[in-house]
Motif scaffolding. Sequence first.
Motif, PDB file in Angstrom:
ATOM      1  N   PRO A  73       0.797  -1.232   0.000  1.00 25.92           N
ATOM      2  CA  PRO A  73       0.000   0.000   0.000  1.00 25.92           C
ATOM      3  C   PRO A  73       0.826   1.278   0.000  1.00 25.92           C
ATOM      4  O   PRO A  73       0.332   2.336  -0.376  1.00 25.92           O
ATOM      5  CB  PRO A  73      -0.843  -0.109   1.267  1.00 25.92           C
ATOM      6  N   TYR A  74       2.101   1.205   0.400  1.00 21.07           N
ATOM      7  CA  TYR A  74       2.950   2.396   0.417  1.00 21.07           C
ATOM      8  C   TYR A  74       4.001   2.359  -0.683  1.00 21.07           C
ATOM      9  O   TYR A  74       5.052   2.980  -0.571  1.00 21.07           O
ATOM     10  CB  TYR A  74       3.587   2.586   1.799  1.00 21.07           C
ATOM     11  N   GLY A  75       3.699   1.632  -1.768  1.00 23.53           N
ATOM     12  CA  GLY A  75       4.589   1.641  -2.920  1.00 23.53           C
ATOM     13  C   GLY A  75       5.366   0.348  -3.087  1.00 23.53           C
ATOM     14  O   GLY A  75       5.087  -0.663  -2.449  1.00 23.53           O
ATOM     15  N   THR A  76       6.361   0.416  -3.967  1.00 19.11           N
ATOM     16  CA  THR A  76       7.234  -0.724  -4.244  1.00 19.11           C
ATOM     17  C   THR A  76       8.617  -0.380  -3.709  1.00 19.11           C
ATOM     18  O   THR A  76       9.149   0.688  -4.003  1.00 19.11           O
ATOM     19  CB  THR A  76       7.288  -1.004  -5.754  1.00 19.11           C
ATOM     20  N   THR A  77       9.175  -1.289  -2.932  1.00 18.47           N
ATOM     21  CA  THR A  77      10.457  -1.026  -2.291  1.00 18.47           C
ATOM     22  C   THR A  77      11.215  -2.322  -2.050  1.00 18.47           C
ATOM     23  O   THR A  77      10.609  -3.394  -1.973  1.00 18.47           O
ATOM     24  CB  THR A  77      10.269  -0.285  -0.946  1.00 18.47           C
ATOM     25  N   LYS A  78      12.520  -2.187  -1.912  1.00 20.79           N
ATOM     26  CA  LYS A  78      13.330  -3.326  -1.489  1.00 20.79           C
ATOM     27  C   LYS A  78      13.860  -3.122  -0.065  1.00 20.79           C
ATOM     28  O   LYS A  78      14.699  -3.862   0.405  1.00 20.79           O
ATOM     29  CB  LYS A  78      14.475  -3.582  -2.469  1.00 20.79           C
ATOM     30  N   ILE A  79      13.318  -2.125   0.631  1.00 20.96           N
ATOM     31  CA  ILE A  79      13.707  -1.857   2.013  1.00 20.96           C
ATOM     32  C   ILE A  79      12.876  -2.745   2.948  1.00 20.96           C
ATOM     33  O   ILE A  79      11.660  -2.836   2.824  1.00 20.96           O
ATOM     34  CB  ILE A  79      13.493  -0.373   2.382  1.00 20.96           C
ATOM     35  N   TRP A  80      13.575  -3.389   3.863  1.00 21.06           N
ATOM     36  CA  TRP A  80      12.948  -4.200   4.901  1.00 21.06           C
ATOM     37  C   TRP A  80      13.314  -3.622   6.255  1.00 21.06           C
ATOM     38  O   TRP A  80      14.452  -3.229   6.489  1.00 21.06           O
ATOM     39  CB  TRP A  80      13.402  -5.656   4.791  1.00 21.06           C
ATOM     40  N   ASP A  81      12.316  -3.555   7.142  1.00 22.96           N
ATOM     41  CA  ASP A  81      12.485  -2.962   8.461  1.00 22.96           C
ATOM     42  C   ASP A  81      12.716  -4.048   9.502  1.00 22.96           C
ATOM     43  O   ASP A  81      11.920  -4.988   9.608  1.00 22.96           O
ATOM     44  CB  ASP A  81      11.230  -2.175   8.845  1.00 22.96           C
ATOM     45  N   ASN A  82      13.790  -3.913  10.268  1.00 26.71           N
ATOM     46  CA  ASN A  82      14.070  -4.829  11.369  1.00 26.71           C
ATOM     47  C   ASN A  82      13.332  -4.292  12.590  1.00 26.71           C
ATOM     48  O   ASN A  82      13.623  -3.190  13.052  1.00 26.71           O
ATOM     49  CB  ASN A  82      15.574  -4.923  11.614  1.00 26.71           C
ATOM     50  N   ILE A  83      12.356  -5.046  13.078  1.00 34.00           N
ATOM     51  CA  ILE A  83      11.520  -4.563  14.184  1.00 34.00           C
ATOM     52  C   ILE A  83      11.848  -5.254  15.506  1.00 34.00           C
ATOM     53  O   ILE A  83      11.335  -4.843  16.552  1.00 34.00           O
ATOM     54  CB  ILE A  83      10.025  -4.690  13.855  1.00 34.00           C
ATOM     55  N   ALA A  84      12.663  -6.283  15.464  1.00 29.73           N
ATOM     56  CA  ALA A  84      13.139  -7.006  16.645  1.00 29.73           C
ATOM     57  C   ALA A  84      14.229  -7.951  16.150  1.00 29.73           C
ATOM     58  O   ALA A  84      14.328  -8.187  14.940  1.00 29.73           O
ATOM     59  CB  ALA A  84      11.999  -7.785  17.308  1.00 29.73           C
ATOM     60  N   PRO A  85      15.037  -8.493  17.032  1.00 30.10           N
ATOM     61  CA  PRO A  85      16.075  -9.415  16.562  1.00 30.10           C
ATOM     62  C   PRO A  85      15.472 -10.566  15.738  1.00 30.10           C
ATOM     63  O   PRO A  85      14.561 -11.253  16.192  1.00 30.10           O
ATOM     64  CB  PRO A  85      16.704  -9.938  17.864  1.00 30.10           C
ATOM     65  N   GLY A  86      15.939 -10.696  14.497  1.00 29.77           N
ATOM     66  CA  GLY A  86      15.453 -11.753  13.621  1.00 29.77           C
ATOM     67  C   GLY A  86      14.044 -11.557  13.102  1.00 29.77           C
ATOM     68  O   GLY A  86      13.406 -12.512  12.666  1.00 29.77           O
ATOM     69  N   GLU A  87      13.537 -10.315  13.111  1.00 24.90           N
ATOM     70  CA  GLU A  87      12.180 -10.034  12.645  1.00 24.90           C
ATOM     71  C   GLU A  87      12.172  -8.865  11.663  1.00 24.90           C
ATOM     72  O   GLU A  87      12.577  -7.759  12.006  1.00 24.90           O
ATOM     73  CB  GLU A  87      11.256  -9.720  13.827  1.00 24.90           C
TER      74      GLU A  87
END
Length: 107
Positions: A73-87
């Motif tokens: 919904p917020y576009g196309t990206t190759k960025i991934w967000d680390n929200i916790a160790p291993g997540e």
Amino acid sequence: MSTDENTTTATATTAGETVAAMASTATRYAVAPGYRVNVRSGPSTQYPVVRSLPLGATVAISCQKYGEWITGPYGTTKIWDNIAPGEYVSDAYVRTGSDGLVAPRCA
């Protein structure tokens, strides 16, 4: 207890409290409304799902990493967000207000 032991304990407690305070005051970002976003163990859909975020969730991003391209919904990206160790969650489902990185790159 010696003075050195007291100092070490006090320093460790202060450092732990500082880390806890930083985590509680970190910027939180909303996950796209109406989506239960899968949280994966790495920055790609090839990684296993470790849990799903509930509707209306917010996340604190500790760091970001480039991975698989995802459209959401917020576009196309190759960025991934680390929200916790291993997540990781795709930034395409997190409203950061930016098309670029909003946190340091993950090591």
